[in-house]
Design a protein around this motif. Structure first.
Motif, PDB file in Angstrom:
ATOM      1  N   HIS A 268       0.614  -1.068   0.222  1.00 22.19           N
ATOM      2  CA  HIS A 268       0.085   0.061  -0.203  1.00 22.19           C
ATOM      3  C   HIS A 268       1.267   1.561  -0.698  1.00 22.19           C
ATOM      4  CE1 HIS A 268      -4.641  -1.650   1.128  1.00 22.19           C
ATOM      5  NE2 HIS A 268      -3.646  -2.704   0.883  1.00 22.19           N
ATOM      6  N   GLN A 269       2.236   1.562   0.558  1.00 24.04           N
ATOM      7  CA  GLN A 269       2.946   2.472   1.389  1.00 24.04           C
ATOM      8  C   GLN A 269       3.146   2.813  -0.481  1.00 24.04           C
ATOM      9  OE1 GLN A 269       4.380   3.040   5.169  1.00 24.04           O
ATOM     10  NE2 GLN A 269       5.610   4.963   4.186  1.00 24.04           N
ATOM     11  N   PHE A 270       4.219   1.735  -0.231  1.00 18.97           N
ATOM     12  CA  PHE A 270       5.107   1.456  -1.312  1.00 18.97           C
ATOM     13  C   PHE A 270       5.537   1.515  -3.283  1.00 18.97           C
ATOM     14  CE2 PHE A 270       7.718   0.996   2.641  1.00 18.97           C
ATOM     15  CZ  PHE A 270       8.116   2.293   3.073  1.00 18.97           C
ATOM     16  N   ILE A 271       4.222   0.324  -2.858  1.00 22.35           N
ATOM     17  CA  ILE A 271       4.454  -0.336  -4.529  1.00 22.35           C
ATOM     18  C   ILE A 271       3.546   0.207  -5.018  1.00 22.35           C
ATOM     19  CG2 ILE A 271       4.363  -2.008  -6.007  1.00 22.35           C
ATOM     20  CD1 ILE A 271       6.683  -1.846  -3.727  1.00 22.35           C
ATOM     21  N   ALA A 272       1.559   0.451  -4.900  1.00 21.18           N
ATOM     22  CA  ALA A 272       0.642   0.432  -5.386  1.00 21.18           C
ATOM     23  C   ALA A 272       0.863   1.982  -5.990  1.00 21.18           C
ATOM     24  CB  ALA A 272      -0.483   0.506  -4.704  1.00 21.18           C
ATOM     25  N   PRO A 273       2.364   3.068  -5.220  1.00 20.23           N
ATOM     26  CA  PRO A 273       2.241   4.542  -5.315  1.00 20.23           C
ATOM     27  C   PRO A 273       3.002   4.105  -7.084  1.00 20.23           C
ATOM     28  CG  PRO A 273       2.335   4.681  -2.638  1.00 20.23           C
ATOM     29  CD  PRO A 273       2.073   3.261  -4.046  1.00 20.23           C
ATOM     30  N   TYR A 274       4.067   3.681  -6.682  1.00 20.89           N
ATOM     31  CA  TYR A 274       4.391   3.206  -8.400  1.00 20.89           C
ATOM     32  C   TYR A 274       4.078   2.498  -9.317  1.00 20.89           C
ATOM     33  CZ  TYR A 274       7.202   0.192 -12.082  1.00 20.89           C
ATOM     34  OH  TYR A 274       8.235  -0.316 -12.664  1.00 20.89           O
ATOM     35  N   PHE A 275       3.143   1.639  -9.106  1.00 18.24           N
ATOM     36  CA  PHE A 275       1.969   1.852 -10.481  1.00 18.24           C
ATOM     37  C   PHE A 275       0.987   2.853 -10.576  1.00 18.24           C
ATOM     38  CE2 PHE A 275       3.208  -2.523  -9.167  1.00 18.24           C
ATOM     39  CZ  PHE A 275       2.938  -3.392 -10.642  1.00 18.24           C
ATOM     40  N   ASN A 287       1.498  -8.504 -12.697  1.00 20.44           N
ATOM     41  CA  ASN A 287       1.358  -9.566 -12.585  1.00 20.44           C
ATOM     42  C   ASN A 287       1.684 -10.838 -11.878  1.00 20.44           C
ATOM     43  OD1 ASN A 287       0.982  -9.920 -15.287  1.00 20.44           O
ATOM     44  ND2 ASN A 287       2.318 -10.758 -16.564  1.00 20.44           N
ATOM     45  N   GLU A 288       3.060 -10.917 -11.302  1.00 22.87           N
ATOM     46  CA  GLU A 288       3.548 -11.707  -9.620  1.00 22.87           C
ATOM     47  C   GLU A 288       2.550 -10.605  -8.316  1.00 22.87           C
ATOM     48  OE1 GLU A 288       7.675 -11.854  -8.316  1.00 22.87           O
ATOM     49  OE2 GLU A 288       8.000 -12.411 -10.846  1.00 22.87           O
ATOM     50  N   LEU A 289       2.657  -9.859  -8.809  1.00 24.07           N
ATOM     51  CA  LEU A 289       1.369  -8.854  -7.369  1.00 24.07           C
ATOM     52  C   LEU A 289       0.669  -9.498  -7.294  1.00 24.07           C
ATOM     53  CD1 LEU A 289       2.588  -5.189  -7.325  1.00 24.07           C
ATOM     54  CD2 LEU A 289       3.141  -6.719  -5.098  1.00 24.07           C
ATOM     55  N   LEU A 290      -0.655  -9.242  -8.688  1.00 27.41           N
ATOM     56  CA  LEU A 290      -1.607  -9.949  -8.611  1.00 27.41           C
ATOM     57  C   LEU A 290      -1.782 -11.498  -8.371  1.00 27.41           C
ATOM     58  CD1 LEU A 290      -3.158  -7.885 -11.626  1.00 27.41           C
ATOM     59  CD2 LEU A 290      -3.883  -7.818  -9.383  1.00 27.41           C
ATOM     60  N   ALA A 305      -5.707  -1.576  -2.546  1.00 26.77           N
ATOM     61  CA  ALA A 305      -4.745  -1.700  -3.894  1.00 26.77           C
ATOM     62  C   ALA A 305      -5.094  -2.811  -4.375  1.00 26.77           C
ATOM     63  CB  ALA A 305      -3.435  -1.631  -2.489  1.00 26.77           C
ATOM     64  N   PHE A 306      -5.834  -3.945  -4.431  1.00 30.51           N
ATOM     65  CA  PHE A 306      -5.390  -4.792  -4.955  1.00 30.51           C
ATOM     66  C   PHE A 306      -6.687  -4.642  -6.119  1.00 30.51           C
ATOM     67  CE2 PHE A 306      -7.666  -8.327  -6.567  1.00 30.51           C
ATOM     68  CZ  PHE A 306      -7.266  -9.448  -7.237  1.00 30.51           C
ATOM     69  N   SER A 307      -7.449  -3.615  -5.687  1.00 34.03           N
ATOM     70  CA  SER A 307      -8.760  -3.013  -7.301  1.00 34.03           C
ATOM     71  C   SER A 307      -8.175  -2.137  -7.817  1.00 34.03           C
ATOM     72  CB  SER A 307      -9.775  -2.718  -6.368  1.00 34.03           C
ATOM     73  OG  SER A 307     -10.483  -3.533  -5.331  1.00 34.03           O
ATOM     74  N   GLY A 308      -7.470  -1.026  -7.201  1.00 31.65           N
ATOM     75  CA  GLY A 308      -6.829  -0.397  -8.115  1.00 31.65           C
ATOM     76  C   GLY A 308      -5.167  -1.024  -8.915  1.00 31.65           C
ATOM     77  N   LEU A 309      -4.904  -2.080  -8.355  1.00 30.72           N
ATOM     78  CA  LEU A 309      -4.015  -2.636  -9.298  1.00 30.72           C
ATOM     79  C   LEU A 309      -4.397  -3.746 -10.055  1.00 30.72           C
ATOM     80  CD1 LEU A 309      -1.064  -4.328  -6.775  1.00 30.72           C
ATOM     81  CD2 LEU A 309      -0.852  -1.620  -8.915  1.00 30.72           C
TER      82      LEU A 309
END
Length: 341
Positions: A268-275, A287-290, A305-309
């Motif tokens: 939530h804090q570091f990786i979702a903002p990257y996308f 793909n790996e995150l999902l 975060a998952f919904s956004g990804l």
């Protein structure tokens, strides 16, 4: 679960992942302010609070990509990626595995593979392609794997690799901070593989624990500054951290509640903002995150975060261009289908 270094992307396959117990208790800041999470808490033995659902519906188009990109090309890196796909297919989609005659495909890969042999030099640089070579050994020898004998690298090659990894593990903290993030992730992945492949060798396991501690410190000491500066590599570190808890889904264990909560907070804090912030974010990592998200959150549909990804994946999912991406894309699509995203 799933990246040998022939350019950066190939070095981050669905590399093998395992349980580990860290003896050190280096205190690291959590994501919630003044609380602290120790290395021991991060790497404590996994318990089965959640169960991995084995069945995934894979699309015909994804199997076509797998056949075209994985089965039609024979080299070390491609073969290792192909085995990762077959491994996951056998667990999550046995009908596709059987339809592809997966056992025969795996046997053919191992038949043409000769284990690494080190020729005379003591130079650490000579033990090359170590990620792919360790992958081949792991798929051959891991419990519940393909059970193929005779694929262990020779003693001289392993000694070379041990020297190389010990040199990295023993560097001062100031030197570690200057290392490229991809090098840290590569050493971490190799440590994950050796943690199980050489579990009975104490000095190797000591080195493995040092490399685990290094990777965690590198990305998340100092408030996670190097994770922010290297979000793509940090994301791969987190997906591999999650996948090793289940031994690449060979086990149904998904770690402790504290482990899963911490990984979710970090995504939530570091990786979702990257996308969210980049139109060129790495789709293979997405793909790996999902794929690993259900290992972290019981019902990821309830996770913002998952919904956004997932929305980003539907918008930007691309035709795979290599075997590794064919594998990750197929299983990400399977997760999307399972949760009707």
């Amino acid at each position: 679960m799933f990246a040998a270094k022939a350019h950066q992307q190939r070095s981050l396959r669905l590399a093998i992942v395992y349980l580990s117990v860290l003896a050190s208790c280096v205190s690291l800041p959590s994501l919630r302010g003044n609380e602290h999470v120790t290395q021991h808490h991060l790497h404590t033995k996994a318990v089965r609070h959640m169960s991995i659902d084995p069945q995934l519906s894979l699309r015909t188009q994804d199997m076509d990509h797998f056949t075209h990109l994985c089965l039609a090309k024979h080299d070390l890196n491609n073969d290792a990626a192909t085995l990762s796909g077959l491994w996951l297919m056998r667990i999550h989609s046995p009908e596709w595995y059987n339809g592809l005659n997966g056992s025969a495909v795996a046997n053919a890969i191992f038949d043409r593979y000769s284990p690494a042999v080190q020729a005379g030099s003591r130079s650490p640089s000579r033990c090359e392609n170590s990620l792919a070579i360790l992958d081949m050994w792991w798929f051959a020898a891991a419990p519940g794997g393909f059970e193929v004998l005779g694929k262990k690298p020779d003693t001289a090659w392993l000694s070379c690799l041990h020297r190389k990894l010990r040199s990295f593990a023993h560097q001062p903290a100031a030197a570690l901070k200057k290392q490229p993030a991809i090098d840290v992730v590569q050493q971490y992945i190799q440590a994950l593989e050796l943690e199980q492949l050489q579990h009975g060798i104490q000095d190797v396991q000591r080195m493995v624990r040092q490399l685990f501690s290094q990777a965690e410190t590198y990305f998340f000491a100092d408030g996670g500054q190097r994770c922010v500066a290297n979000q793509k590599m940090c994301g791969y570190y987190l997906t591999h951290f999650v996948l090793r808890l289940s031994k690449l889904h060979a086990s149904k264990a998904t770690g402790t509640l504290a482990q899963r909560k911490l990984v979710k907070e970090r995504i939530h804090q570091f990786i979702a903002p990257y996308f969210k912030g980049s139109t060129r974010a790495d789709m293979d990592l997405l793909n790996e995150l999902l794929f690993v998200y259900p290992d972290i959150v019981y019902d990821p549909r309830n996770d913002e975060a998952f919904s956004g990804l997932a929305a980003l994946w539907k918008k930007r999912s691309a035709v795979p261009t290599n075997c590794h991406m064919a594998v990750t894309n197929a299983f990400a699509a399977g997760i999307m289908h399972r949760f009707a995203m």
